[in-house]
Design a protein around this motif. Sequence first.
Motif, short mmCIF file in Angstrom:
data_model
loop_
_atom_site.label_atom_id
_atom_site.label_comp_id
_atom_site.label_asym_id
_atom_site.label_seq_id
_atom_site.Cartn_x
_atom_site.Cartn_y
_atom_site.Cartn_z
N ALA A 45 -5.97 -2.96 7.83
CA ALA A 45 -5.17 -4.15 8.18
C ALA A 45 -6.02 -5.12 9.00
O ALA A 45 -5.95 -6.34 8.79
CB ALA A 45 -3.93 -3.72 8.95
N ASP A 46 -6.83 -4.58 9.92
CA ASP A 46 -7.71 -5.46 10.72
C ASP A 46 -8.70 -6.18 9.82
O ASP A 46 -8.96 -7.37 9.98
CB ASP A 46 -8.48 -4.64 11.78
N LEU A 47 -9.27 -5.44 8.85
CA LEU A 47 -10.22 -6.07 7.92
C LEU A 47 -9.52 -7.15 7.10
O LEU A 47 -10.08 -8.24 6.88
CB LEU A 47 -10.81 -5.03 6.96
N ALA A 48 -8.32 -6.87 6.66
CA ALA A 48 -7.57 -7.86 5.86
C ALA A 48 -7.29 -9.10 6.70
O ALA A 48 -7.41 -10.23 6.22
CB ALA A 48 -6.27 -7.24 5.34
N ARG A 49 -6.92 -8.87 7.96
CA ARG A 49 -6.63 -10.01 8.84
C ARG A 49 -7.88 -10.89 9.01
O ARG A 49 -7.82 -12.11 9.03
CB ARG A 49 -6.18 -9.47 10.22
N ASP A 50 -9.05 -10.23 9.07
CA ASP A 50 -10.31 -10.98 9.28
C ASP A 50 -10.93 -11.47 7.97
O ASP A 50 -12.03 -12.02 7.97
CB ASP A 50 -11.33 -10.09 10.01
N GLY A 51 -10.27 -11.21 6.87
CA GLY A 51 -10.77 -11.69 5.58
C GLY A 51 -11.86 -10.83 4.97
O GLY A 51 -12.55 -11.24 4.03
N ASP A 52 -12.02 -9.59 5.45
CA ASP A 52 -13.07 -8.72 4.92
C ASP A 52 -12.58 -7.75 3.85
O ASP A 52 -13.37 -7.01 3.27
CB ASP A 52 -13.70 -7.90 6.07
N TYR A 53 -11.29 -7.70 3.63
CA TYR A 53 -10.74 -6.77 2.63
C TYR A 53 -9.42 -7.34 2.12
O TYR A 53 -8.58 -7.77 2.93
CB TYR A 53 -10.51 -5.38 3.25
N ARG A 54 -9.30 -7.39 0.82
CA ARG A 54 -8.05 -7.86 0.21
C ARG A 54 -7.81 -7.05 -1.06
O ARG A 54 -8.68 -7.04 -1.94
CB ARG A 54 -8.17 -9.35 -0.12
N PRO A 55 -6.68 -6.37 -1.16
CA PRO A 55 -6.46 -5.57 -2.36
C PRO A 55 -6.44 -6.46 -3.60
O PRO A 55 -5.85 -7.55 -3.57
CB PRO A 55 -5.09 -4.94 -2.13
N VAL A 56 -7.05 -5.99 -4.65
CA VAL A 56 -7.04 -6.72 -5.93
C VAL A 56 -5.80 -6.30 -6.70
O VAL A 56 -5.52 -5.12 -6.84
CB VAL A 56 -8.31 -6.37 -6.75
N VAL A 57 -5.04 -7.30 -7.17
CA VAL A 57 -3.83 -6.99 -7.93
C VAL A 57 -4.05 -7.41 -9.38
O VAL A 57 -4.32 -8.57 -9.67
CB VAL A 57 -2.60 -7.70 -7.33
N ASP A 58 -3.91 -6.45 -10.27
CA ASP A 58 -4.05 -6.70 -11.71
C ASP A 58 -2.80 -7.40 -12.23
O ASP A 58 -2.88 -8.45 -12.86
CB ASP A 58 -4.26 -5.35 -12.42
N SER A 59 -1.62 -6.82 -11.97
CA SER A 59 -0.38 -7.33 -12.54
C SER A 59 0.79 -6.98 -11.64
O SER A 59 0.70 -6.06 -10.83
CB SER A 59 -0.07 -6.68 -13.89
N TRP A 60 1.85 -7.74 -11.83
CA TRP A 60 3.10 -7.51 -11.09
C TRP A 60 4.18 -7.14 -12.10
O TRP A 60 4.29 -7.76 -13.15
CB TRP A 60 3.54 -8.78 -10.38
N PHE A 61 5.00 -6.17 -11.75
CA PHE A 61 6.14 -5.79 -12.59
C PHE A 61 7.40 -5.78 -11.73
O PHE A 61 7.33 -5.55 -10.52
CB PHE A 61 5.94 -4.38 -13.18
N ASP A 62 8.56 -6.00 -12.37
CA ASP A 62 9.82 -5.81 -11.66
C ASP A 62 10.15 -4.31 -11.65
O ASP A 62 9.65 -3.55 -12.47
CB ASP A 62 10.95 -6.61 -12.34
N PHE A 63 11.05 -3.94 -10.74
CA PHE A 63 11.38 -2.52 -10.56
C PHE A 63 11.87 -1.89 -11.87
O PHE A 63 11.49 -0.77 -12.21
CB PHE A 63 12.45 -2.40 -9.46
N GLU A 64 12.69 -2.65 -12.59
CA GLU A 64 13.24 -2.12 -13.85
C GLU A 64 12.15 -1.91 -14.90
O GLU A 64 12.36 -1.21 -15.89
CB GLU A 64 14.31 -3.05 -14.43
N GLU A 65 11.01 -2.55 -14.70
CA GLU A 65 9.91 -2.45 -15.69
C GLU A 65 8.89 -1.37 -15.31
O GLU A 65 7.79 -1.34 -15.87
CB GLU A 65 9.16 -3.78 -15.76
N LEU A 66 9.22 -0.51 -14.37
CA LEU A 66 8.23 0.45 -13.87
C LEU A 66 7.55 1.29 -14.97
O LEU A 66 6.34 1.51 -14.93
CB LEU A 66 8.86 1.34 -12.80
N PRO A 67 8.27 1.72 -16.03
CA PRO A 67 7.56 2.44 -17.10
C PRO A 67 6.46 1.60 -17.75
O PRO A 67 5.43 2.14 -18.16
CB PRO A 67 8.67 2.78 -18.10
N GLU A 68 6.68 0.26 -17.81
CA GLU A 68 5.63 -0.62 -18.37
C GLU A 68 4.40 -0.60 -17.45
O GLU A 68 3.26 -0.62 -17.92
CB GLU A 68 6.15 -2.06 -18.48
#
Length: 333
Positions: A281-304
């Motif tokens: 969290a400290d690294l993220a706050r300082d801009g040294d780490y940010r999770p890469v997100v491939d895609s977003w799904f809605d809860f109902e789409e979890l099997p996808e």
Amino acid sequence: MKAWIVTEYGGPDVLDLREVEMPEPGDDEVRIRIHATTVSSGDWRIRGMNIPRGFKTVSRLMFGFSAPRSPILGSELSGRIDAVGRNVTGFAVGDAVFAYSDKDMGCHAEYKVLGADASIAPIPPALSFGEAAAMSFGGCTALEFLRRGRIETGHRVLINGASGAVGTAAVQLSRFFGAHVTGVCSSANADLVRSLGADEVVDYRTTDVSQSGETYDIIMDTAATLPYARAKHILAVDGTLLVVNGDAPSLLSAPFYSMSTKRRVIAGPVFGKPEDLEFLADLARDGDYRPVVDSWFDFEELPEAHRLVDSGRKRGNVVVRVMKSDPPPDKLD
Ligand SMILES: NC(=O)c1ccc[n+]([C@@H]2O[C@H](COP(=O)([O-])OP(=O)(O)OC[C@H]3O[C@@H](n4cnc5c(N)ncnc54)[C@H](OP(=O)(O)O)[C@@H]3O)[C@@H](O)[C@H]2O)c1
């Protein structure tokens, strides 16, 4: 509350959205209303018993013989504390947090109860709930392995599988620790891996990195394609191979290589710790780490979301938005 239940080991079709009992926090626990969660390679492994060679029996003993003993998968979440036990002092109702339940899972649901001393940390500014949900699985794994590898400024580090959840975290963390980073991935992900801080990128489809003639102080293998027999050609004499993804023979032979050569081989499971979440969290706050997100799904789409993870080709993390009332998780909320 609603939760995705795994009724038997198998493909994404074994997931069933059900109404289950609302969990109540004990005296030393908090309950989190989940805003976002992820589907990780860990979920893929357990849901389908996709276990590396030699670990199947022990995995069934650990997780359940014909179906997971804990039927709700998901090891990462972000959300708001919505109830606290009477002894809890560190958290209050309304706190925005992210958490890592690790092998205890249970995050593919609307609520999750965790001990107040579990891996829970405040969401750093500038991260959305969606990104915060993806902080831990790759981040904690990469951090613990790099620490075990005694990473130092100036080290030459090779990350094999640099575009996955663990790899994208490992590239950023190695860079933060001052290493010279080479990432191995397919050419489609080369720009992404470079943008995360890799100095060099190797396409495993056109180049056999084990025959490159280069040497590395640390090699992290998240793709199970650089076992010691191949990695030794490019591992510095006193270097360390970090086997994040390996089968039983790699695990069992690790102490042998470490004793019989000057090189170290480190293999086996690692587990997240509360202080690791704070560190990330400290690294993220300082801009040294940010999770890469491939895609977003809605809860109902979890099997996808599971289907995408099953491909073994995701870029970073796959996020599932549990609370629909939230703004899209790629925006700050
Ligand atoms: N030891 C532990 O405690 C621990 C903890 C967490 C995870 N793990 C294990 O670590 C592994 C990786 O997890 P993850 O979540 O990062 O997986 P992931 O997100 O699915 O990433 C896999 C990545 O591997 C790359 N890849 C595929 N074939 C490759 C090859 N031949 N050479 C190099 N890269 C290749 C893919 O990149 P391209 O699409 O660019 O090909 C993909 O981005 C999993 O097996 C997981 O079970 C172990």
